[in-house]
Design a protein around this motif. Structure first.
Motif: not given
Lengths: 337, 453
Positions: A87, A89-90, A124, A160-163
């Motif tokens: 992700p 954000i990670d 987000f 779901k968080p985007k990659t």
């Protein structure tokens, strides 16, 4: 602050890829490294960042060897990369942690840069871009307010968080720029920052760079886009076949070439008078001429001839060569990208 | 050169977290745990038919519940007295109705033997000069009694009959035990070897321990080598490494990833091992002593590991070996840039591990003291065998300490190579860098310091 790059050299076997490059920056501003592909720009940057071993030379930041322990560096690499399956954000939080940014500050900066670079929807998920957000007073066709969860936010399934592998190349590049900016660096090194960006995103990046200049940051930039370099840079080094062929303040470099570009607009044809004075017409369209002169004196000779022959001169603009012209002159037109 | 480890914790926690979040790694994790958990079940299912056949050749244990036999007839044609009370000593026979026949009555019975009746005949043959006793079982052609059950009943009778026969000769219980106990025959060994083996440790104990240790280490090394190399190559091929090494020390970057992948593989083994233990206990409960799992636990003797000192040495060696192979995988992984080269990178590590495994499985047979000492001091290989040699009394405490020192020194040497070369290797996005070039990079000759990647 001061940045000193002194006598950097690098050889791969018998091939010299960077040959005794030196330059200095005494204060905030933008320094450009220009050159054709393979001229040694990226290798110079990598040696500056201690990613490659130097065969000779040193790089000093405020008198200390430059490294991520002596200077807060932001780096946008030429070869873009992100973990494709993790992700976004990670990854941003990871880099912030590596650079010692506190968690609270990280969240603030991620939010700021996501908005600034218009990539909020990828960082987000579920948050629509400003233009797509429904107005607060929006009603349905029946005149009822749309369904909302408690707290006034639209009821929406958690996304779901985007990659990165779900993003376009340009958006991935913006995320990488965010990574470079996440530690609020004092030295920003941008290797080909505009490559792969569309005009809209190029403009966003331009305005961000202007903000960083205004904020007193030191920026080293390598680029093939001469107009962009001219827009930002005060000092340049042009590399050709591993060596610096031109180096110094951009205005002084331009002055050293003299005023040789004449842009002229008249109401009659001037070809005969141009031949008489000995100037070269590079381009002509409906009595608008791009002329190459040897210097100011020759340009004034041409103007005198035109006036003497009662030619109406609508515009007479004598300029120094553009960076593009200097670049082409120094490295050869056949090498230009 | 200073070794700095700034950012190690961040790299480790990020890699571990993202590994468990990654669908591919999560699938592998679940897959491996399920496989390990089902291993005892699969072993039993696949080995059941073969095991049944093999086991019935030696001994068949049939439960006295759910017997197909409805009636047992015994016809004793010998002078050994057998009574109904004698048969009560057998759990199986005591659960069945037994009727004794007089000699000759069996002929009439044979013609009308029903599908759930079994006839046991004890007879004696003196034709060869010496008496030969025989116990045989007879069932009808359409008998419903299974082969295992028939043989179990016959064998139970034969066992009681055999004891009664010795007793009829007025032999004491201890004399009977002495006769039936048998003799264990060992291969001839030299005097020196005879004394070496005199440590109170049996070769069964040593073999069980060596095999358990070697298999566990082999699985761990194989899995972690592959995951570490994949993880490093993935990072290099993503080109993110350019930005990473301007934010974190290269050694921290490599070690953080190595440690994270070690944790991942350890978690697989712990969860899978736990699952395997659970499923094997369930299998044992369901299948009783007939299960192949029960047979395996009978073959291998792990009692050596029950001693605290041995268990500690094993654990320390295991961790050291794991670290050693993992960091070697890190060096090998940093020398390649493309996933296609992973096999090349893995080969030297796997060859070392395989060599160690083979030695470990043969370690209980290596008794020459010089050979044991030399093998215990070879880095990598020794991690498979040195603790086994020590437990078997084939090397002393001094050699064991030297073994630890040699391997710890090798570990630090590899860490130094990582620290010195990773920054340069990370920038290499071309062909695989041979390991000898990596060593030259780490320890350049003065005049060739400017050697390229």
């Amino acid at each position: 602050m001061s940045l000193i790059v002194r006598d950097l050299s690098k050889k791969y076997g018998e091939k010299t890829v960077v040959d005794h490059i030196s330059f200095e920056m005494d204060g905030p501003g933008v320094y450009a490294l220009l050159g054709t592909n393979g001229a040694g720009k990226t290798t110079t940057i990598r040696m500056m960042l201690d990613m490659l071993e130097k065969d000779s030379g040193e790089v000093l930041w405020n008198g200390q060897p430059l490294s991520f322990t002596t200077c807060n560096i932001g780096y946008l690499a030429e070869e873009r990369g992100l973990y494709p399956k993790y992700p976004i954000i990670d990854q941003l939080r990871y880099f912030a942690k590596l650079r010692g940014v506190s968690d609270a500050e990280t969240e603030k900066r991620i939010k700021y840069w996501a908005e600034r670079l218009n990539v909020e929807e990828y960082i987000f998920p579920g948050k629509a871009p400003e233009a797509e957000k429904p107005a607060a007073t929006e009603s349905t066709s029946e005149g009822k307010a749309p369904a909302r969860a408690f707290g006034g936010t639209p009821a929406k399934k958690k996304e779901k968080p985007k990659t990165p592998d779900q993003l376009s190349k340009g958006n991935q590049q913006k995320i990488q720029f965010m990574i470079a900016m996440i530690s609020d660096p004092e030295l920003l090194i941008l290797d080909e920052p505009f490559s792969g960006l569309d005009p809209v995103n190029s403009d966003i990046l331009r305005s961000v760079i202007h903000e960083q200049i205004d904020a007193g940051k030191t920026i080293i930039m390598s680029s093939h886009q001469m107009p962009a370099v001219e827009e930002f840079c005060t000092d340049i080094t042009i590399l050709h076949r591993s060596r610096a062929v031109v180096s110094g303040n951009l205005n002084e470099i331009k002055k050293s070439y003299g005023r040789i570009n004449l842009s002229l607009k008249t109401e009659q044809d001037i070809t005969a008078y141009a031949q008489q004075v000995g100037v070269t017409i590079l381009n002509e369209k409906e009595f608008e001429y791009d002329i190459r002169v040897t210097g100011q004196d020759q340009a004034l000779d041409l103007l005198k001839v035109l006036v003497d022959n009662r030619i109406c001169v609508v515009r007479f603009d004598l300029r120094e060569p553009s960076l593009h012209e200097i670049f082409v002159k120094e490295v050869g037109a056949d090498n230009e990208d | 050169m200073k070794i700095r480890l700034g950012g190690l914790r961040e790299v480790f926690s990020f890699t571990l977290r993202e590994t468990f979040k990654d669908k591919r790694y999560r699938s592998s994790f679940i897959g491996m745990i399920v496989t390990l958990t089902l291993m005892p079940v699969i072993t039993n299912i696949s080995g059941l038919a073969g095991a049944n056949a093999a086991v019935s050749s030696f001994e068949v244990n049939v439960s006295s519940d759910n017997l197909a036999t409805g009636q047992v007839y015994v016809c004793n044609k010998t002078d050994v007295p057998v009574t109904a009370d004698d048969l009560q000593e057998s759990e199986l026979l005591s659960a069945l109705p037994v009727k004794f026949l007089e000699d000759g009555e069996e002929t009439a019975l044979l013609k009308e033997l029903s599908d759930r009746e079994l006839l046991i005949i004890a007879s004696r043959d003196d034709s060869s000069g010496l008496p030969v006793y025989e116990v045989s079982g007879i069932v009808s052609d359409e008998s419903e009694i299974g082969t295992n059950e028939q043989e179990s009943i016959r064998d139970s009778f034969a066992e009681i009959y055999s004891t009664l026969r010795y007793e009829s000769l007025n032999l004491s219980q201890s004399a009977i035990g002495s006769i039936t106990g048998g003799i264990s025959i060992a291969s001839p060994v030299s005097e020196e070897k005879y004394h070496l083996g005199d440590t109170g440790v049996t070769s069964d104990e040593l073999m069980g321990t060596a095999i358990l240790y070697a298999v566990a280490l082999m699985i761990l090394v194989s899995l972690s080598t592959s995951f570490i190399i994949s993880s490093l190559v993935e990072e290099k091929s993503s080109r993110l490494v350019d930005m990473l090494i301007t934010s974190v020390d290269p050694l921290s970057l490599v070690l953080g990833k190595i440690l994270a992948m070690m944790c991942y593989v350890t978690a697989v083994l712990i969860c899978g091992g736990g699952g395997a233990l659970l499923s094997s206990s369930i299998v044992k409960k369901i299948m009783g002593s007939n299960s192949a799992v029960a047979d395996l636990s009978g073959i291998f003797d792990f009692s050596l590991l029950m001693k605290p000192a041995n268990a500690l040495i094993m654990l320390l060696t295991f961790v050291l070996a794991y670290m050693l192979y993992a960091i070697a995988s890190g060096v090998a992984g940093s020398a390649i840039s493309n996933p296609e080269d992973s096999q090349h990178a893995m080969s030297p590590i796997m060859m070392l591990s395989m060599g160690g495994y083979i030695l470990a499985t043969a370690s209980f047979a290596i008794t020459d003291p010089t050979a044991c000492t030399v093998l215990s001091l070879i880095p990598f290989l020794s991690t498979y065998i040195a603790p086994i040699f020590f437990m078997g009394g084939r090397i002393g405490i001094v050699v064991l300490i030297l073994f630890f020192l040699v391997n710890i020194a090798t570990l630090f040497l590899l860490a130094l190579i990582c620290a010195r070369t990773y920054r340069r290797l990370a920038m290499n996005d071309g062909a695989r860098v041979p390991l000898k070039t990596v060593f030259r990079m780490a320890f350049p000759k003065k005049e060739k310091e400017a050697a390229n990647v």
